[in-house]
Structures are given as C-alpha cells and as structure tokens.
Design a protein around this motif. Structure first.
Motif, PDB file in Angstrom:
ATOM      1  N   TYR A 242       0.749  -1.265  -0.045  1.00 22.97           N
ATOM      2  CA  TYR A 242       0.055  -0.036   0.116  1.00 22.97           C
ATOM      3  C   TYR A 242       0.786   1.175   0.064  1.00 22.97           C
ATOM      4  O   TYR A 242       0.469   2.120  -0.972  1.00 22.97           O
ATOM      5  N   TYR A 243       1.808   1.298   0.862  1.00 22.70           N
ATOM      6  CA  TYR A 243       2.791   2.650   0.721  1.00 22.70           C
ATOM      7  C   TYR A 243       3.452   2.506  -0.157  1.00 22.70           C
ATOM      8  O   TYR A 243       4.148   3.743  -0.571  1.00 22.70           O
ATOM      9  N   ILE A 244       3.980   1.397  -0.707  1.00 16.93           N
ATOM     10  CA  ILE A 244       4.768   1.517  -2.051  1.00 16.93           C
ATOM     11  C   ILE A 244       4.223   2.123  -3.148  1.00 16.93           C
ATOM     12  O   ILE A 244       4.683   3.081  -3.958  1.00 16.93           O
ATOM     13  N   GLU A 245       2.856   1.625  -3.488  1.00 16.14           N
ATOM     14  CA  GLU A 245       2.005   2.188  -4.393  1.00 16.14           C
ATOM     15  C   GLU A 245       1.819   3.737  -4.254  1.00 16.14           C
ATOM     16  O   GLU A 245       1.953   4.441  -5.175  1.00 16.14           O
ATOM     17  N   LYS A 246       1.637   4.079  -3.218  1.00 14.42           N
ATOM     18  CA  LYS A 246       1.505   5.411  -2.702  1.00 14.42           C
ATOM     19  C   LYS A 246       2.619   6.590  -3.036  1.00 14.42           C
ATOM     20  O   LYS A 246       2.901   7.491  -3.339  1.00 14.42           O
ATOM     21  N   PHE A 247       3.791   5.910  -2.544  1.00 16.76           N
ATOM     22  CA  PHE A 247       5.001   6.607  -2.911  1.00 16.76           C
ATOM     23  C   PHE A 247       5.278   6.683  -4.343  1.00 16.76           C
ATOM     24  O   PHE A 247       5.836   7.675  -4.571  1.00 16.76           O
ATOM     25  N   GLU A 248       5.162   5.520  -5.043  1.00 17.66           N
ATOM     26  CA  GLU A 248       5.480   5.434  -6.532  1.00 17.66           C
ATOM     27  C   GLU A 248       4.696   6.695  -7.231  1.00 17.66           C
ATOM     28  O   GLU A 248       4.983   6.875  -8.175  1.00 17.66           O
ATOM     29  N   LYS A 249       3.588   6.804  -6.851  1.00 15.29           N
ATOM     30  CA  LYS A 249       2.447   7.743  -7.406  1.00 15.29           C
ATOM     31  C   LYS A 249       2.765   9.090  -6.771  1.00 15.29           C
ATOM     32  O   LYS A 249       1.673  10.053  -6.931  1.00 15.29           O
ATOM     33  N   ASN A 250       3.773   9.352  -5.881  1.00 12.78           N
ATOM     34  CA  ASN A 250       4.010  10.452  -5.259  1.00 12.78           C
ATOM     35  C   ASN A 250       2.954  11.243  -4.552  1.00 12.78           C
ATOM     36  O   ASN A 250       2.790  12.524  -4.505  1.00 12.78           O
TER      37      ASN A 250
END
Length: 695
Positions: free
Chosen positions: A651-659
């Motif tokens: 979840y957090y990786i996805e949010k991070f990669e989408k800025n």
C-alpha cells in the motif's frame, strides 16, 4: 569392498524390487520364477527374479537366487536383514492378502510429516508416483483407479528398467556404483508396504537401502554376538566462523561473494568425506550412510570384536589430517552407539541413540587432546611473512594462499560452470588424480571432476550433484546469481540500494526427532525418511523457489534444516513469507514451522557482521512463545502476521510511487508510531498527528 561382499549388498538392494515390477500389472514369464513364491503368495519375489534375469546383464545372474529367495529360504543374510529392516513398518506384511488386494497397486504413501505429533490435526499429504527429483507431497491422490495406477507404474518402471539395462558394467562393484542412484531416483515415491498399515510412510527405496546396510554388517566376520551393530555419529565444529572468515577490503571485495558460496559448499563436501572415510574403514557402502548434512552425519557399521582399536586409530587419523589442512578452524567430535537386533529393529532405537549407551569418543571441548599429547609441536605455528589477503590464516603466494586459490578455482571451474558434476572420494592415496583435488594425506582426497567427465575407480565413493548418475545423488543449493557482486545485487532492490541477509531454521527439530513419533511408530526407516525429506526441502525445494525470483537470490548455504541467504532488501519479507508457505504446504503439519532473522545492511559493509546480527535477530524470534516468528529491526513478528504486513508495505509503496506520499512523511509516520509506543499514555499518539499532517 571386494566382489563377493558387494554381491551381498546388491542382493539385499534388489530383494524387493519385484514390488515395483509387480505393480505394473505385467505377468510372470517363466515357471522358474514362481519357485521363489511361497504358499502361492509373495509374488513380488518371483518378479524380483524376473527383473534380474531380464534387465541385468547375464554376467550378474548369480544375484538372482540370493535376492529372490528371501521368503523361501530357512535363513540367510538377506532374509535376516529384511526382517530387521522392516521393524514396525511391516507388522502384517507377511499376510498373503496384500498382493491380492487392489490397494497394493492403488495405495500411496503419506508424507512422513503426517504422522508427527497430533495425527488428528495433520493434513494427510500424498506422495504420488514419480521420480525423486520431482518429489513434493500433494493434497490430492493421483488416482484410485487400478488400471490407471498400473499405467502410472508402467510408465515409471519402463524408464527405470531402460536405464538399468543400459548400465555397461564390467563387474559387480561397477554395477553397484550405477544401480544405487537409479533405485533411489525411481523408488523413493513407491510404498514399501500398503497392507494393514494405517499411514504408510516408508518408501521402497528406504527399505531397500536399510536392508542392504544391515546385510553389509551381518556379512562381516568377528561380529560382537550381543550387539552386532554400531552407529557412528559425528559433528563438525567451526562451520560459521570458517565460512565467514573472509577479510573484506578493497582488494578482496570482488572475491567475497564467490568465497562465501564456495566455502559453504566445500564444508558440506568435507562432511561427506568424513562419512565416506568411516564407511571405507569398515568396508561398507552408500547404503550404510544413514544421514549426512548440515555438519552432522551417522553411519551404520558392523560392531566387530576389534572395534575399539579401529575407531581409535580412525578418529586420531581424521583429527590429525583435518588439523594439518585447517589447523584448529575445523574439527570433528565423534560418538558411537552399539545396538542389538531388537534395538535396531524397533522403537527402542530412539532411546538407545539418545540414552546412556551412547559413548562419546571425542567431545567438542576435547577435540585435540590426543593430538596434543602425541605431537605438541604441531600447535606451534611460525609467524606469517605474507598473510593471505582473503583468509589471513596461511602464507600467501602473491596475494592469496594456495587453499583460497583452490577454492576460487572450485568456484570458477566447477560451481559456476556446471549444474551437474561428479565428486570422487578417493581413499587409495593415488597421487595421479585429475580434477580439482583437496588432499588430506593418509586419510584420502576429494576430487571435483569437470562436469560428468571422469574415469571410474570402483574402490572410490562418488556423489553426483543434482543428477542420478553414479554413487549418491546430492542436491546442491546453488545460488541463482552468476558473476554478480553484492553491490550489483543491491541495485535490484526497491528504494535505497541495500541488501538483506536471512538466517532461517526449523523450530524444535531436535525435539521432533526425539519425541515427534508415537513410541510404537518409531523405526530406523522413519527417522531416515524424516532426515532425508527435511534436507530435500532445504537443498532442492528452496532452490526451485529461488528461481522464481529471477537472478536475485544469493544462497550462501541451504541444507539440513537451515539456510543463510542474501538478497535485495525489499524482497526479504516476501521471500521469508514464500518459504513459510512452501514449508507449510510441504509438511502439512501445524506443529512444524520455521523462524527467521533478517538484517538489512549496506553492500560495502562486511558480510560477517550482517550475518552475526541476523543470527541475533533469529535468536530473538526463537524466544517468542511458540517461536514461529521473524526477528527484524529489533522487533519480533509472528509469521501469521506477515501477510498483513506485506499488504501494508505494498500500500505504501504504491502511494510513494504515485507521489502521493513522500519519504519524509513515511519516516515521520514511523517515528511517530515508535515514539508513541514508548510513551505508555493512552493519548500519546495524538500529539504526533500535527507532525505527520505537515510532513
């Protein structure tokens, strides 16, 4: 072993091969074969005779009678060995109805893990027919249809028989070298007995192997009449310190990854070398090696009247020659247990092996006492004038010592080049050997051959890595990265280029071996089967799993019941979770589980320190009640919580990669949670909310 002795070994190894043949649904060709049946039963003995006559070269025809007559003879070594080997595993085998029942053909083994601890709550995993290399317990039985089952047996048998028929052996010792690995490969999934056994778990291979091992002992002169058998057990010391005894500097950094892998592999083979040295001394074969992996081994030998003198000389020789090569870095302790037929046959084996009858010859704290008494000067070493830059233990020629150079040659010329290769254990002291040779003086030598290219010495012992060609088949947990440094591997991670080292092992395994079986269900065959299946998971199944990670898993070692692996940091928790899931599927037993320790480290920092910290994390995980956990970042996580944690990470990786979230915000969330947990106030976290909101 001379040809007369090896005939007995082969007769015992083949005595029940007719069970495989019979289950194909084929017919007996000649009335002569039926003469080995008894009371119109035990038809498998007739099939054993037919097998030897049909598929072995006619020069080996003298094996037919001693192999096939074990049910009609009044006595005989093979008959006696068969009875002892059966133990609890064939209580009603002698019932004639077994071979007349469809279940004789449609019955399958269950996984050995199914009968450990709480039988009612364990999953019943089937061992479906196939080759050893494809071994994996299944939730679903391949078939209950007798005709389909016969066809499955026929398909497996045809392949086996064709390979047996193609053996071009000149004499009995050569035949044994090539026949033994084929029997292991093709009979590991075949049940030895299916009649009146609630949960059959012993393979035809394990029964044939143990019968041959016992026959090898009974065939020797001057046996102790009260206790004719002895189990020799050894334990290697210094494994961890030796593997990681590498100086990591700018000059040696490119060699570190190669050296770790090769040192680990070398120690595994050195353990096997000690096993074969014991077998060679007492003139026994592969079948007598009960177990060897993870720095430990057991060998079944004949307990002769001169055993004390022979063992004293042998143990002193091993200690001296290993010391001459490795000084005090590597050493072995030894113990023995004498057994009578009943103790070997029945459940008292377990009590005997761990009871008062066990004799310690060389303890871990007294390994060099005899050597020190005989040759105290050998412990005085001259100061090094040009220390090896890699191990700093030996005199260097240029920058590396001869031994470290040889280990690098082993990696570059064998491990990196070949998936399958032959290792020879030569005790003839022949100095004209080809290949990469590690010499141990009067004890013998280890020869690593180029792939499968070698000249047979019938008096040597052999191992074939990852392929059933000659001697013992061993699976090597080979790393799936080639020619890659740790710095290059770290670049494959998500986020900062960091690596993780994982230390992992089976929880409570010693207790499992000691008390996992019901008292009336323990036998030598079951203990052997459990050992082999556990080692197979770490040496073969783990490697297959690592291949799914596409050149990202560096296996330092994996075998016995533990592993050490280096991989990109971002993959560490997922890989541990995948291993746990695979192990759960493999065993089907909730009482069997793993614990792990993970350390995240910079690729330029010394690997030995990361390993040490991973070991500390593993120790922390083991202190959790029930174990079954992971130690990481000085925290202990229950394995059952790992799936949820991985979901949160994604979840957090996805949010991070989408800025949608920054690294600073992630750090502040982590810091706020950590600080609030340290504060025992109920509303502690609330004071950190503004800090997170303005990140």
């Amino acid at each position: 072993m001379d040809n007369n002795d090896i005939k007995t070994t082969l007769a015992a190894l083949l005595h029940d091969i007719g069970k495989f043949y019979q289950r194909t649904g084929e017919k007996i060709d000649k009335t002569f074969y039926e003469s080995f049946m008894k009371n119109n039963g035990y038809k498998h003995a007739a099939f054993t005779a037919q097998f030897i006559d049909k598929f072995l070269d006619e020069k080996f025809g003298s094996l037919l009678v001693p192999s096939a007559d074990h049910h009609i003879s009044v006595d005989g070594i093979v008959k006696k060995a068969d009875i002892i080997a059966s133990g609890h595993d064939r209580r009603s085998e002698e019932a004639l109805e077994e071979e007349q029942s469809n279940h004789y053909i449609t019955g399958r083994m269950y996984s050995i893990f199914s009968i450990l601890y709480d039988l009612e709550n364990n999953e019943r995993k089937y061992i479906n027919l196939g080759k050893q290399i494809d071994y994996f317990p299944s939730d679903v039985k391949d078939t209950d249809d007798i005709e389909k089952s016969k066809e499955l047996y026929r398909s497996l048998f045809r392949e086996f028989a064709d390979k047996v028929k193609s053996i071009n052996a000149k004499e009995y010792r050569e035949l044994h070298q090539y026949l033994y690995p084929l029997i292991k490969e093709y009979t590991t999934t075949i049940p030895s007995s299916t009649y009146n056994v609630d949960t059959p778990t012993i393979s035809l291979y394990d029964h044939l192997k143990l019968t041959a091992a016992i026959a090898n002992c009974l065939n020797k002169p001057n046996l102790n009449q009260e206790k004719p058998f002895m189990i020799v057990e050894y334990d290697m010391s210094g494994i961890q310190s030796y593997i990681y005894k590498i100086t990591e500097g700018s000059n040696t950094k490119p060699q570190v990854a190669k050296s770790l892998r090769t040192r680990s592999f070398y120690l595994n083979i050195l353990c096997d070398f000690i096993t074969y040295a014991i077998a060679n001394e007492f003139n026994v074969t592969y079948e007598n090696i009960l177990y060897t992996s993870g720095g430990r081994g057991q060998v079944l030998i004949p307990n002769t009247i001169d055993i004390e003198e022979k063992l004293t000389i042998l143990f002193d020789k091993i200690t001296k020659e290993i010391f001459n090569v490795h000084y005090t870095d590597i050493s072995f302790s030894f113990s023995t247990t004498a057994l009578d037929e009943v103790e070997l046959q029945f459940a008292s084996f377990k009590k005997t092996m761990y009871g008062d009858s066990r004799k310690l010859w060389i303890g871990k704290n007294q390994k060099f006492v005899n050597l020190l008494k005989k040759d105290p000067q050998s412990f005085i070493r001259k100061p090094l004038t040009n220390a090896c830059s890699l191990c700093e233990s030996n005199e260097a020629k240029n920058t590396l010592c001869l031994f470290c150079n040889k280990l690098l040659d082993l990696n570059n010329e064998i491990l990196a080049k070949y998936d399958n290769f032959v290792i020879e254990f030569d005790f003839s002291k022949d100095k004209n050997q080809k290949g990469i040779v590690f010499d141990f003086g009067s004890l013998g030598s280890i020869i690593f051959h180029n792939g499968l290219d070698f000249s047979l010495n019938t008096n040597s012992y052999y191992e074939t890595i990852n392929y059933p060609l000659i001697g013992e088949t061993k699976y090597y947990a080979k790393s799936n990265i080639t020619g890659m440094s740790f710095e290059e591997l770290a670049k494959k991670t998500k986020g900062d280029p960091k690596l993780a080292v994982i230390k992992m092992d089976v929880d409570n395994l010693g207790w499992t071996f000691h008390s996992g079986f019901d008292e009336d269900k323990t036998s030598v065959s079951k203990i052997l089967t459990l050992s082999r299946n556990m080692d197979f998971f770490f040496s073969k199944i783990i490697v297959d799993l690592a291949k799914e990670y596409e050149n990202k898993i560096y296996i330092i070692y994996s075998g016995g019941d533990d592993l050490a692996i280096v991989l990109p940091a971002s993959l560490s928790l997922k890989f541990v979770n995948d291993i746990n899931n695979k192990f759960k599927s493999y065993t089907g037993n909730p009482e069997l589980h793993l614990s792990a320790g993970i350390e995240i480290f910079h690729p330029k920092s010394p690997i030995r320190f990361a390993i040490q910290r991973a070991e500390e994390e593993l120790d922390s995980a083991k202190k959790r009640e029930g174990k079954n956990a992971i130690g990481v970042f000085n925290e202990v996580i229950a394995n059952q919580d790992l799936k949820h944690i991985l979901t949160e990470i994604e979840y957090y990786i996805e949010k991070f990669e989408k800025n949608k979230i920054s690294r600073t915000a992630l750090h502040n969330i982590y810091l706020s949670i950590s600080l609030s947990l340290e504060n025992k106030s109920k509303d502690a976290f609330q004071r950190y909310i503004p800090h997170i909101a303005y990140s």
